[in-house]
Design an enzyme around this catalytic site. Structure first.
Site, short mmCIF file in Angstrom:
data_model
loop_
_atom_site.label_atom_id
_atom_site.label_comp_id
_atom_site.label_asym_id
_atom_site.label_seq_id
_atom_site.Cartn_x
_atom_site.Cartn_y
_atom_site.Cartn_z
N TYR A 164 68.54 94.49 102.70
CA TYR A 164 69.43 93.56 103.04
C TYR A 164 70.97 93.88 102.55
CZ TYR A 164 71.61 89.01 103.45
OH TYR A 164 72.53 88.08 103.69
N ASP A 216 61.32 91.77 97.16
CA ASP A 216 62.09 90.84 97.90
C ASP A 216 60.77 90.44 99.15
OD1 ASP A 216 63.35 89.40 99.96
OD2 ASP A 216 65.09 90.65 99.72
N LYS A 231 65.31 81.62 104.58
CA LYS A 231 64.87 81.90 105.86
C LYS A 231 63.65 81.31 106.15
CE LYS A 231 68.28 84.78 105.20
NZ LYS A 231 68.34 85.91 104.59
N ARG A 239 71.86 71.20 85.45
CA ARG A 239 71.78 72.53 85.60
C ARG A 239 70.56 73.19 84.81
NH1 ARG A 239 74.08 74.90 81.85
NH2 ARG A 239 75.99 74.05 81.77
#
Ligand code: PLP
Length: 385
Positions: A103, A175, A200, A51
């Site tokens: 978004y 973004d 994406k 992690r």
């Protein structure tokens, strides 16, 4: 970093990368491990628990930093997990100014989750700079920009936003999912943090869900690494590997996405059944000059409104497409079509949606890298349906 001297099209392949030390493996191995042996308590090779650190994830994080011209990179289990980490830098009472045409999932995270914790959001149309400066006050801690916006393809002036953010002492986050660092590098225009849904274009093959951040400032980066480790929304080594593999061809893919996107946008604009086309590359588009200044080319995302603006007509067109797949998401090698009002943006209230132009007759295309003639022929037959 020496590889910052390489040009962008080499950094996609080499940025932040080095052959693996024990074997010389050119690709970073998928270090599919949760933990690492220590020779004595606290004596280890920089890796304690996956992690906190994982070498495959680290290779990806270094590549992302290199591509955005940042000093620090972070990778998360999804784009939204990356956004979540940024918002966790804030405290109750803090205010965020965000673009209103964004978004749907980001809007939901802001409005349904973080609002509960006392953070106040102002959603404004950022194509007019004054609408942002009007909302700035002493509590403004974050300005959230998505450009080009999803799905209306509005272009926001990153430089103008960075000036407002600096004066307000707020962080500017961009973004950059739609543009990719091949087309636009927000840190060069004054942004503090760049966020990606690597799901994406960065990964580019519709086979992974992953998010990234690229950060300039050390203090901001340290806060974000602390949140990444404390909240734990990290990506796994396999997904890190797939994203790195995708990134190596980013420059080649996006170049073709842009060529095909232009051809599709120009074709649709001449079509009788189409009322309007939204694509940042039209010279008569109001934000064309800004787009030209901050982007290298205009990308493969094209939205259009069917004449009459009826759901039934839009639905018939997207259902008739054969080469374009009707699906959520974008940025993969294959062409996708979506109906924002009922798919990606269904979580935004209808009145708010209508205000930003996400009407029932709007169709969003992620133009892929197939042969462009096949794409145009497909649109042709579907628009006749
Ligand atoms: C998909 C997307 C996100 C969310 O990313 P996930 O990887 O799906 O969590 C955020 N911003 C934009 C612009 C997107 O397209």
């Amino acid at each position: 970093m020496a590889d910052q001297k390489l040009n962008f099209n080499s950094r996609t392949i080499h940025g932040g990368q080095k052959p693996e030390e024990t074997t010389g493996s050119v690709m970073p191995p998928i270090f599919q491990t949760s933990t690492y042996a220590q020779s004595a308590p606290g004596e280890h090779k920089g890796y304690e628990y996956s992690r906190s650190q994982n070498p495959t994830r680290e290779a990806l994080e270094k590549n992302i930093a290199s591509l955005e011209g940042a000093d620090y990179g972070l990778a998360f289990g999804s784009g939204l997990a990356a956004i979540d980490a940024i918002l966790k830098m804030l405290e109750p009472g803090d205010e965020v100014i965000s673009t209103n045409d964004l978004y749907g999932g980001t809007h939901r995270l802001f409005n349904s989750i973080f609002r509960k914790y006392g953070i106040k959001f102002h959603f404004v149309g950022m194509d007019h700079v004054s609408r942002v400066s009007e909302k700035v006050n002493a509590k403004t801690k974050l300005i959230w920009v998505e450009t080009p916006t999803n799905p209306m393809m509005n272009v926001i002036d990153i430089q103008a936003m960075s000036k407002i953010a600096r004066e307000a002492g707020a962080l500017l986050v961009v973004d950059n999912t739609f543009a990719t660092p091949y087309l636009q590098r927000p840190l060069e225009h004054g942004a503090d943090v760049v966020m990606h849904s690597a799901t994406k274009y960065l990964a580019g093959h519709s086979d992974v869900v992953l998010g990234t951040l690229a950060v300039k400032d050390q203090e901001v980066a340290e806060q974000l690494y602390f949140i990444q480790n404390s909240s734990g929304a990290v990506c796994g080594p396999m997904d890190s590997f797939l994203t790195l593999r995708g990134l190596k061809t980013l420059h080649v893919r996006v170049q073709r996405h842009c060529e095909n996107g232009r051809a599709v946008a120009e074709y649709l604009r001449k079509h009788d059944a189409v009322e309007a086309v939204f694509w940042p590359g039209f010279e008569d588009q109001p934000q064309y000059e800004v787009a030209k200044r901050q982007m290298k080319d205009f990308g493969g995302m094209v939205s259009f409104r069917i004449k009459g603006d009826q759901f039934e007509d839009a639905s018939r067109v997207v259902s008739a497409l054969k080469v374009f797949t009707l699906a959520e998401s974008l940025g993969g090698v294959e062409s996708l079509a979506g109906h924002p009002a009922s798919m990606t943006h269904a979580s935004i209230p209808e009145a708010e949606r209508a205000q930003t132009g996400v009407s029932n007759g709007l169709i969003r295309l992620s133009v892929g890298i197939e042969d462009v003639d096949d794409l145009l022929a497909d649109l042709d037959q579907a628009l006749k349906a």
